[in-house]
Write an enzyme that holds these catalytic residues in place. Structure first.
Site, mmCIF file in Angstrom:
data_model
loop_
_atom_site.group_PDB
_atom_site.id
_atom_site.type_symbol
_atom_site.label_atom_id
_atom_site.label_comp_id
_atom_site.label_asym_id
_atom_site.label_seq_id
_atom_site.Cartn_x
_atom_site.Cartn_y
_atom_site.Cartn_z
ATOM 1 N N CYS B 9 39.504 32.520 39.817
ATOM 2 C CA CYS B 9 39.752 31.174 39.295
ATOM 3 C C CYS B 9 38.585 30.281 39.714
ATOM 4 O O CYS B 9 37.788 30.667 40.570
ATOM 5 C CB CYS B 9 41.078 30.625 39.829
ATOM 6 S SG CYS B 9 41.127 30.423 41.610
ATOM 7 N N PRO B 10 38.495 29.087 39.123
ATOM 8 C CA PRO B 10 37.302 28.274 39.362
ATOM 9 C C PRO B 10 37.077 27.939 40.840
ATOM 10 O O PRO B 10 35.954 28.002 41.322
ATOM 11 C CB PRO B 10 37.571 26.999 38.564
ATOM 12 C CG PRO B 10 38.538 27.412 37.508
ATOM 13 C CD PRO B 10 39.369 28.494 38.106
#
Lengths: 152, 506
Positions: B9-10
């Protein structure tokens, strides 16, 4: 504070009434600043907003999970707000009544980040969320997190 | 069914791990096994290749570029993004099951998916071989400076000595106690300078096998492997196991350290694992194994071969020369090489300076054969530079000097990186030179020195001719062997990998 616990009772707010997700996040950030874990409230808030804008962090089960890695964070921390009336975090099934603000230092080494990984894994378990929903006060919330979140 | 998954995920601190946990739970609930690689901020523990091999399908719950996607080539997959995995893991697992069931069985060549799937096992096999080669190449790349620095200094020492002492210089220089350098050094004394060069070079050379062993272990287990690798390589030298022994101790040290590093230890103990526990335990294990398991057979080989050679020494000289040539090139300083070399040098005592004696002719054959491997490598890299890596070409240049100085170890960087192809090629040339040297009747009453003791060799031109013929034969064998068992494309790939390993080492 290299070995500070992830959470202390000071970082838990109960019976919060908040207008929106930005409002509740700001309150939690203030708790982190007061505890000396975040050096710049506005700077860290901007980092959290930027992350929230990429993808809403609301989860099924009434959870809001704003978080960021930020240079303004000194030690991996968790701040928790219980919002009985709920506040929208973009989850498909309605507003969040339990809001977790995760603060990670940008240069954190992997040992520090593993505790956050363990926290994230616990959050998926419904029993963990339920016990936090039911915890009567700030001390109980901090106890549950400290007891259950152990890096694997 | 079995699935592997990748989550990312970011931010790398929350959804990566929530997705992993959710998928594992959902898998268990539905009776499937899901193993997740979390490519998050806390570092990612790569999936075991065996787990990937056993998986029926792949789940990508990744918002970032999947690292190492090629590992999963050919397997049915679903690509859902991290949020979907967090919110609806059971749905994602169900979709993955459906994807596996929809994919045609591997082996039916009807669809493109199946074609990729059948190609996959071959890719994995290359992966293991490639990885072993990378471990070796890492060890070799760290060893090369020791070979180059040590070998060239020794050769320069010989050169200077042959000026400083006249014709016996290369022998005299090795007999001088190094203590003269810090007790009685004379700035104007060429002999002392020659001793300085030789002693420095000899000490640098002493790190050759330990460094090879240490950095093979380093490539496998990272830093905790270095100390046990060094110690293992040093013991391999002590018990006479040579560079092949050093490769064995390097792999042993690396895999023991890696195994220990993967143990789960209580949080309080983690800090001391890489700096104390892993090196300590691994060094003990490697020391035990090298002294007690590698050592005794070396001694047995040594004794048996020595007895055998002594039995042959009354027989025909040309077959003996061929045999000694094979032995000299078999392991370049290892146990077999040593037997042949010691057999020749101990015989010299009986020669009593008689250059026409059988013992002197044996010594000449042994030295000539021992000069072949580095010279053959030097010639091969000159003839066909394109099939060698940049680093190998540079090593090839210094190999001219090392070979000329009878420093067989100059060929070890090549032999260690690819023993199966290189050693037989060297042995072929060594056998030719050993036999020819016997045939032409050259004798030598010095135990080492290479071309720097030419004045001590009888029939020197024929000696050099025998050497040249074996060198050419061996060089062509090297070039030929390089092409066996690999197509040109693969060779290019290998070179690219070698370069990557070498540049990573710098």
């Amino acid at each position: 504070m290299p070995d500070a616990p992830l959470i202390t009772p000071d970082l838990v707010a109960v019976d919060v009434v908040a207008a929106d997700r930005d409002d509740v996040t700001r309150r939690l950030v203030d708790l982190l600043v007061a505890a000396g874990r975040v050096t710049d409230a506005e700077g860290f808030l901007a980092d959290v907003r930027a992350r929230e804008a990429q993808m809403a962090t609301g989860m099924p089960g009434g959870i809001g999970l704003p978080h960021a890695r930020s240079e303004h964070v000194t030690v991996p921390s968790l701040a928790v707000a219980k919002v009985p009336a709920g506040v929208d975090f973009g989850a498909p099934d309605g507003p969040a009544t339990l809001v977790f603000l995760i603060a990670a230092p940008s240069g954190g080494d992997s040992d520090h980040l593993k505790i956050l990984a363990a926290l994230a894994r616990r959050l998926v378990h419904e029993s963990f969320r339920t016990s936090l929903h039911e915890a009567p006060d700030a001390g109980a919330v901090a106890d549950i997190v400290t007891r259950e979140v152990v890096p694997s | 069914m079995k699935f592997v998954a990748v989550s990312s995920c970011p931010t790398g601190i929350a959804h990566t791990y929530m997705a992993a946990e959710a998928l594992e739970q959902a898998g268990r609930a539905a009776g499937h096994e899901v193993v997740v690689e979390t490519q998050g901020a806390a570092g990612s523990q790569p999936l075991d290749p065996a787990v990937i091999a056993a998986a029926d399908g792949v789940i990508y719950a990744a918002d970032l570029e999947v690292q190492g996607r090629d590992r999963f080539a050919g397997k049915p997959f679903v690509d859902v993004g991290v949020k979907k995995a967090v919110h609806d893991a059971p749905g994602v697992v169900a979709a993955a099951v459906a994807a596996v069931e929809a994919a045609p069985a591997a082996g039916s060549s009807a669809s493109p998916t199946a074609a990729v799937a059948t190609a996959a096992p071959a890719t994995r096999q290359v992966g293991t071989g490639t990885r072993i080669r990378q471990y070796l190449m890492t060890g070799v790349s760290y060893m090369i400076p020791f070979v180059a620095a040590g070998g060239i200094l020794i050769a320069l020492g010989f050169m200077l000595a042959s000026v400083a002492w006249a014709e016996n210089g290369a022998i005299e220089v090795t007999g001088v106690d190094a203590a003269v350098l810090w007790t009685a050094f004379e700035w104007g004394n060429l002999q002392h300078w020659a001793v300085l060069l030789f002693q420095t070079g000899a000490l640098a050379f002493g790190f050759l096998v330990p460094a090879l062993s240490a950095y093979i272990a380093y490539a496998i287990a990272d830093r905790p492997g270095i100390a046990p690798g060094f110690v293992g390589g040093s013991i391999a030298g002590l018990v006479g196991a040579g560079f092949l022994g050093g490769i064995a101790t390097g792999f042993l040290a690396g895999f023991v350290a890696l195994w220990l590093a993967r143990r789960n230890v209580p949080k309080g103990g983690r800090g001391v694992m890489p700096v104390v526990v892993i090196p300590l335990v691994t060094t003990l294990v490697v020391g035990f194994a090298t002294f007690l398991i590698i050592g005794p057979p070396m001694k047995a080989i040594n004794d048996a071969l020595t007895a055998w050679l002594n039995g042959l020494s009354g027989g025909a000289l040309i077959p003996l020369g061929i045999l000694l040539g094979l032995m000299m090139c078999f392991d370049l300083g290892g146990p077999v090489n040593k037997v042949a070399y010691v057999f020749a040098t101990t015989g010299l005592i009986n020669a009593a300076g008689d250059i026409g004696s059988t013992e002197a002719r044996i010594m000449a054959a042994v030295m000539a054969a021992g000069m072949v491997p580095p010279l053959a490598i030097a010639l091969a890299t000159t003839l066909r530079p394109r099939i060698f890596t940049e680093a190998e070409r540079e090593s090839g240049k210094s190999a001219w000097l090392l070979g000329a100085s009878f420093i067989s170890e100059g060929a070890i960087p090549f032999a260690a990186a690819d023993p199966v192809r290189m050693l037989p090629s060297f042995m072929l040339g060594g056998a030719v030179t050993g036999g020819l040297t016997m045939a032409v009747g050259s004798g030598l009453v010095a135990p080492h020195g290479g071309i720097w003791v030419t004045p001590l060799i009888s029939l020197p031109l024929l000696f050099l001719l025998a050497l040249a013929v074996g060198t050419v034969v061996s060089a062509f064998a090297v070039l030929f062997a390089k092409n066996i068992g690999r197509n040109p494309q693969e060779a290019v790939l290998d070179d690219a990998e070698s370069l990557a390993a070498l540049s990573g080492a710098r």
